[in-house]
Design a protein around this motif. Structure first.
Motif, short mmCIF file in Angstrom:
data_model
loop_
_atom_site.label_atom_id
_atom_site.label_comp_id
_atom_site.label_asym_id
_atom_site.label_seq_id
_atom_site.Cartn_x
_atom_site.Cartn_y
_atom_site.Cartn_z
N GLU A 6 12.74 14.81 8.24
CA GLU A 6 14.03 14.49 7.66
C GLU A 6 14.69 13.31 8.37
N CYS A 22 13.59 13.11 3.11
CA CYS A 22 12.55 13.93 3.72
C CYS A 22 11.20 13.43 3.24
N TRP A 32 16.10 21.99 0.17
CA TRP A 32 16.94 21.71 1.32
C TRP A 32 17.67 23.00 1.70
N ARG A 34 20.35 24.65 4.93
CA ARG A 34 21.24 24.24 6.01
C ARG A 34 21.61 25.46 6.85
N ARG A 41 20.50 30.55 8.08
CA ARG A 41 20.04 29.44 7.25
C ARG A 41 20.22 29.80 5.77
N TYR A 91 17.73 21.15 6.76
CA TYR A 91 16.28 21.21 6.87
C TYR A 91 15.62 21.01 5.51
N TRP A 111 8.28 23.37 7.29
CA TRP A 111 9.66 23.02 7.60
C TRP A 111 9.72 21.75 8.44
N GLN A 113 12.13 19.33 11.19
CA GLN A 113 12.86 19.62 12.42
C GLN A 113 14.37 19.65 12.21
N GLY A 114 14.83 19.12 11.10
CA GLY A 114 16.25 19.15 10.80
C GLY A 114 16.97 17.86 11.12
#
Length: 121
Positions: A6, A22, A32, A34, A41, A91, A111, A113-114
């Motif tokens: 991301e 992303c 997505w 958050r 999450r 994420y 996933w 890493q954010g």
């Protein structure tokens, strides 16, 4: 397996906009999520690549738009009219997720890493 990567997070004032990106291999469902500080999450938006069908959490409908550029292997989240409540780590996720389960984090197997989004009032 190459995990999503991301970018695009940052700090913005309420009412502002950000676009998250992303880079990820195309997968049946891409989404997505958050995670606000101290909270679980949550699913924000998802797109199903075979149909381009999109789904949104009620809290972001009309403000956020999910899209994908297949030529660039990139998923986007355009976020407009941002609110302090949108502050979170965002994420990117991918997986073979049934439509009714797109908000279930455990259903995704890949996933990023954010990227942090901070909205100030």
């Amino acid at each position: 397996q190459v995990h999503p990567v991301e970018s695009g997070g940052g700090s913005v004032q309420a009412g502002g906009s950000l676009r998250l990106s992303c880079v990820a291999d195309a997968t049946y469902c891409m989404a997505w999520f958050r995670q606000p500080p101290g909270k679980e999450r949550e699913g924000v938006a998802a797109i199903y690549l075979s149909t381009d069908a999109t789904y949104y959490a009620d809290s972001v409908k009309g403000r956020f738009t999910i899209s994908r550029d297949n030529t660039k292997n990139t998923l986007y989240l355009q976020m407009n009219s941002l609110e302090p409540e949108d502050t979170a780590m965002y994420y990117c996720a991918a997986g073979s997720v049934g439509i009714g389960y797109w908000q279930l984090a455990a259903a995704y197997d890949s996933w990023g890493q954010g990227t942090q989004v901070t909205v100030s009032s």
